[in-house]
Design a protein around this motif. Structure first.
Motif, PDB file in Angstrom:
ATOM      1  N   GLY A 306       0.767  -1.226   0.000  1.00  0.00           N
ATOM      2  CA  GLY A 306       0.000   0.000   0.000  1.00  0.00           C
ATOM      3  C   GLY A 306       0.796   1.272   0.000  1.00  0.00           C
ATOM      4  O   GLY A 306       0.242   2.364   0.161  1.00  0.00           O
ATOM      5  N   ALA A 307       2.118   1.182  -0.208  1.00  0.00           N
ATOM      6  CA  ALA A 307       2.977   2.374  -0.214  1.00  0.00           C
ATOM      7  C   ALA A 307       3.914   2.307  -1.415  1.00  0.00           C
ATOM      8  O   ALA A 307       4.231   1.219  -1.910  1.00  0.00           O
ATOM      9  CB  ALA A 307       3.789   2.455   1.075  1.00  0.00           C
ATOM     10  N   PRO A 308       4.370   3.465  -1.925  1.00  0.00           N
ATOM     11  CA  PRO A 308       5.344   3.438  -3.021  1.00  0.00           C
ATOM     12  C   PRO A 308       6.590   2.654  -2.620  1.00  0.00           C
ATOM     13  O   PRO A 308       7.121   2.836  -1.521  1.00  0.00           O
ATOM     14  CB  PRO A 308       5.659   4.921  -3.244  1.00  0.00           C
ATOM     15  CG  PRO A 308       4.491   5.655  -2.696  1.00  0.00           C
ATOM     16  CD  PRO A 308       4.012   4.849  -1.530  1.00  0.00           C
ATOM     17  N   ALA A 309       7.042   1.767  -3.491  1.00  0.00           N
ATOM     18  CA  ALA A 309       8.263   1.000  -3.222  1.00  0.00           C
ATOM     19  C   ALA A 309       9.469   1.918  -3.341  1.00  0.00           C
ATOM     20  O   ALA A 309       9.512   2.817  -4.182  1.00  0.00           O
ATOM     21  CB  ALA A 309       8.370  -0.156  -4.202  1.00  0.00           C
ATOM     22  N   TYR A 310      10.462   1.683  -2.500  1.00  0.00           N
ATOM     23  CA  TYR A 310      11.644   2.547  -2.451  1.00  0.00           C
ATOM     24  C   TYR A 310      12.889   1.683  -2.385  1.00  0.00           C
ATOM     25  O   TYR A 310      12.935   0.688  -1.652  1.00  0.00           O
ATOM     26  CB  TYR A 310      11.548   3.441  -1.215  1.00  0.00           C
ATOM     27  CG  TYR A 310      12.580   4.542  -1.136  1.00  0.00           C
ATOM     28  CD1 TYR A 310      12.755   5.431  -2.183  1.00  0.00           C
ATOM     29  CD2 TYR A 310      13.363   4.703   0.004  1.00  0.00           C
ATOM     30  CE1 TYR A 310      13.685   6.454  -2.112  1.00  0.00           C
ATOM     31  CE2 TYR A 310      14.299   5.730   0.088  1.00  0.00           C
ATOM     32  CZ  TYR A 310      14.452   6.602  -0.963  1.00  0.00           C
ATOM     33  OH  TYR A 310      15.382   7.613  -0.878  1.00  0.00           O
ATOM     34  N   HIS A 311      13.889   2.054  -3.177  1.00  0.00           N
ATOM     35  CA  HIS A 311      15.147   1.300  -3.186  1.00  0.00           C
ATOM     36  C   HIS A 311      14.913  -0.186  -3.436  1.00  0.00           C
ATOM     37  O   HIS A 311      15.300  -1.031  -2.635  1.00  0.00           O
ATOM     38  CB  HIS A 311      15.889   1.480  -1.868  1.00  0.00           C
ATOM     39  CG  HIS A 311      16.697   2.726  -1.775  1.00  0.00           C
ATOM     40  ND1 HIS A 311      17.098   3.450  -2.861  1.00  0.00           N
ATOM     41  CD2 HIS A 311      17.167   3.393  -0.693  1.00  0.00           C
ATOM     42  CE1 HIS A 311      17.784   4.495  -2.464  1.00  0.00           C
ATOM     43  NE2 HIS A 311      17.834   4.496  -1.156  1.00  0.00           N
ATOM     44  N   VAL A 312      14.279  -0.501  -4.550  1.00  0.00           N
ATOM     45  CA  VAL A 312      14.141  -1.904  -4.939  1.00  0.00           C
ATOM     46  C   VAL A 312      15.471  -2.316  -5.568  1.00  0.00           C
ATOM     47  O   VAL A 312      15.757  -1.982  -6.717  1.00  0.00           O
ATOM     48  CB  VAL A 312      12.963  -2.106  -5.907  1.00  0.00           C
ATOM     49  CG1 VAL A 312      12.857  -3.573  -6.312  1.00  0.00           C
ATOM     50  CG2 VAL A 312      11.664  -1.645  -5.248  1.00  0.00           C
ATOM     51  N   GLN A 313      16.275  -3.005  -4.813  1.00  0.00           N
ATOM     52  CA  GLN A 313      17.662  -3.268  -5.196  1.00  0.00           C
ATOM     53  C   GLN A 313      17.765  -4.521  -6.054  1.00  0.00           C
ATOM     54  O   GLN A 313      17.495  -5.631  -5.589  1.00  0.00           O
ATOM     55  CB  GLN A 313      18.521  -3.442  -3.944  1.00  0.00           C
ATOM     56  CG  GLN A 313      18.550  -2.236  -3.034  1.00  0.00           C
ATOM     57  CD  GLN A 313      19.509  -1.166  -3.529  1.00  0.00           C
ATOM     58  OE1 GLN A 313      20.438  -1.431  -4.289  1.00  0.00           O
ATOM     59  NE2 GLN A 313      19.309   0.051  -3.078  1.00  0.00           N
ATOM     60  N   PRO A 314      18.148  -4.400  -7.340  1.00  0.00           N
ATOM     61  CA  PRO A 314      18.371  -5.594  -8.163  1.00  0.00           C
ATOM     62  C   PRO A 314      19.640  -6.303  -7.721  1.00  0.00           C
ATOM     63  O   PRO A 314      20.607  -5.672  -7.278  1.00  0.00           O
ATOM     64  CB  PRO A 314      18.514  -5.025  -9.578  1.00  0.00           C
ATOM     65  CG  PRO A 314      19.033  -3.634  -9.365  1.00  0.00           C
ATOM     66  CD  PRO A 314      18.448  -3.159  -8.071  1.00  0.00           C
TER      67      PRO A 314
END
Length: 576
Positions: A306-314
């Motif tokens: 329910g919140a914007p994703a942040y720092h989605v690290q590949p």
């Protein structure tokens, strides 16, 4: 002005304890084979595009920055990304107790890995000479392989042999990428792909003045020699079709597997405070290395719980994994959380073929607790700061931005990641920042993420000290190396590392290959810029699978610097 500043610093140095380059005991605690709850998978829609080849550059022909340029024109004092982070919705009002705080009686010592190489990388003086002005903080990237080490920091690059001899640079990354608005470049990264013998260098650009456009630049070497020619690629990231755009891809990070290169940023509006969440570009690796226009698949406006994703690290992936995996932390209120996001991308070969789309999905798992780390208290100093009417006192307070996941690696069947966290150590006088680390094993269910479990997790912290901006790497045998900056009220900001053997559940003694020698005298630590010095935003590292060594880079204070900053970077190789 410089001599006056040096005399003032000398009076501070008398009471400052500098860590020696030997091991000191750290609090280290782990939960081995932790039970983990997974939620059902969420899938995302994407789109297609092309990463354009815009030119070439030969590193051996780049002009070398000269320190003689210093003082030839006024420094430009724009802190990098001071206002580009999502602001917490609520402030922290209680001391952080992270998981089960370790007790002194449970400590054991572990001899850390041998230090094989150790020398200075890019510093503030070199960056100012190459860029024409000072920038804080020292955002950096590191790549190592084929007998070379590359360091890219803020707007400057350099290449060294493994014994520290400079063979290229310092050179301007603006010139390297053929950019005209160099002070609008940020977050450089670098990586050496051992399986295909290619060097990658990443940076993003945004027109902050006109608020009209942004893009990602990616340089790919044409051979295993980092001193020769690179093809320069570009993706337009303005994304006018997204909410609040034109936008820019803050904090773009690099990942790679056998099929693609993965570029993951955080999409912010250029004209407002709008934050759309993370975005991911999967770009054909074979086309990039062939020097032709490269297909990409984009997934934007990513969210989770329910919140914007942040720092989605590949992940930087080794071997031939059945998916490209990603990890992220969740702390939407800027307080505390005990969840991790685990993501998977399948059907990755479709990026190159141009038929079909990759599948991106994510799930949530329960982890140890983590929370927003406090800013670090270090010895105060003095900034000469002539253009600001200096000399000006510096606070000694430096930022420890967030509890976001840092760079991630996929190796030995699991993901390895770490983040900064608030921690309360029994018997300590103040809340500190420490490191939370994780080993996470993801599982597919068909073409989507089916779940994940944590095989090991824990904390690393030191009484009376702050651990800043960690980076973790693991070798093929399961040994972990962890690098970070370290500082405290009586300790200058220094470069440090610790090692965990695969046979043990805890990290051992902390080693300091780069002891700090002065206070933080940067302009952002003066009252003119809020009195909190910009430090970080991350450390870097690259493991050599063939011999079990890892090269690390992190920030420290090596000297008195130039009139506006004195950060530096220490590069060192550790046998895991």
């Amino acid at each position: 002005m410089r001599s006056l500043s040096r005399k003032l610093l000398a009076s501070v140095a008398i009471v400052v304890l500098v860590l020696a380059g030997v091991a000191t005991v750290a609090f280290s605690y782990s939960f081995a084979h932790a039970a983990t709850r997974s939620n059902s998978a969420v899938s995302y829609n994407g789109s297609r595009g092309h990463m354009k080849l815009i030119g070439t550059v030969n590193v051996s022909k780049l002009p070398r920055a000269s320190a003689a340029l210093l003082g030839s024109k006024p420094a430009q004092h724009r802190p990098v990304k001071v206002t580009m982070r999502p602001q917490p919705k609520s402030s922290k009002t209680q001391p952080a107790i992270v998981g089960h705080a370790p007790s002194a009686s449970g400590l054991k010592r572990l001899g850390a890995g041998s230090l094989l190489g150790n020398f200075d990388g890019i510093n503030a003086i070199q960056n100012s000479a190459a860029a024409g002005g000072d920038l804080e903080p020292p955002d950096e990237g590191l790549a190592a392989g084929n007998g070379y080490v590359m360091n890219v920091v803020n707007l400057t690059g350099a290449i060294y042999t493994t014994n520290g001899t400079t063979v290229a640079g310092p050179f301007s990354l603006g010139t390297f990428f053929n950019e005209s608005q160099t002070f609008n470049l940020s977050d450089p990264r670098a990586y050496y792909e051992a399986s295909t013998h290619r060097w990658f260098v990443l940076i993003w650009e945004a027109d902050f003045g006109g608020a009209t456009e942004s893009h990602i630049d990616l340089a790919v070497s044409t051979s295993s020699n980092p001193l020769s020619t690179y093809n320069i690629y570009r993706i337009d990231t303005t994304n006018s079709f997204d909410a609040g755009c034109p936008c820019f891809p803050d904090y773009t990070i690099f990942g790679i597997d056998q099929y693609n290169v993965y570029l993951s940023g955080n999409e912010f509006s250029l004209a407002s405070s709008n934050f759309n969440g993370a975005e991911i570009y999967a770009v054909s690796k074979s086309q990039l290395e062939a020097g032709v226009t490269a297909n990409y698949a984009r997934f934007g406006s990513l969210s989770q719980a329910g919140a914007p994703a942040y720092h989605v690290q590949p992940a930087v992936s080794f071997g031939s994994p059945n998916a490209e995996y990603f990890m992220s932390s969740l702390d939407p209120n800027g307080t505390f959380d005990n969840r991790l996001g685990v993501w998977a991308m399948t059907n990755r070969q479709s990026v190159t073929s141009g038929s079909g789309m990759p599948n991106l999905s994510s799930t949530l798992i329960t982890s140890e607790m983590y929370g927003m780390p406090p800013n670090a208290t270090t010895p105060p100093g003095v900034c000469p700061c002539p253009a600001l009417g200096g000399p000006l006192p510096t606070s000694g307070i430096v930022t420890n931005d967030f509890d976001a996941m840092q760079e991630v690696q996929y190796i030995n069947g699991h993901l390895v990641g770490a983040l900064d966290t608030a921690v309360t150590i029994p018997g300590d006088t103040s809340e500190r920042s420490g490191v939370a680390w994780f080993h996470v094993t993801p599982v597919l269910s068909g073409n989507v993420i089916g779940g994940a479990h944590i095989s090991a997790q824990g904390y690393v912290a030191m009484q009376g000290l702050y651990l800043l901006y960690p980076h973790i790497n693991q070798d093929a045998h399961g040994n972990d190396g962890l690098v970070f900056s370290i500082g405290g009220p009586n300790t200058y900001l220094s470069a440090a590392y610790t090692v965990k053997l695969a046979t043990l559940n805890y990290f051992g003694g902390v080693h300091v290959p780069g002891p700090g020698v002065d206070p933080d005298n940067g302009f952002t630590s003066t009252s003119s810029f809020g009195g909190v010095g910009r430090w970080g935003d991350y450390s870097a590292g690259e493991v050599n699978i063939s011999n079990g060594t890892v090269w690390f880079a992190t920030q420290y204070i090596p000297n008195n610097g130039d009139p506006y900053a004195n950060w530096g970077n220490r590069l060192f190789e550790v046998q895991l």
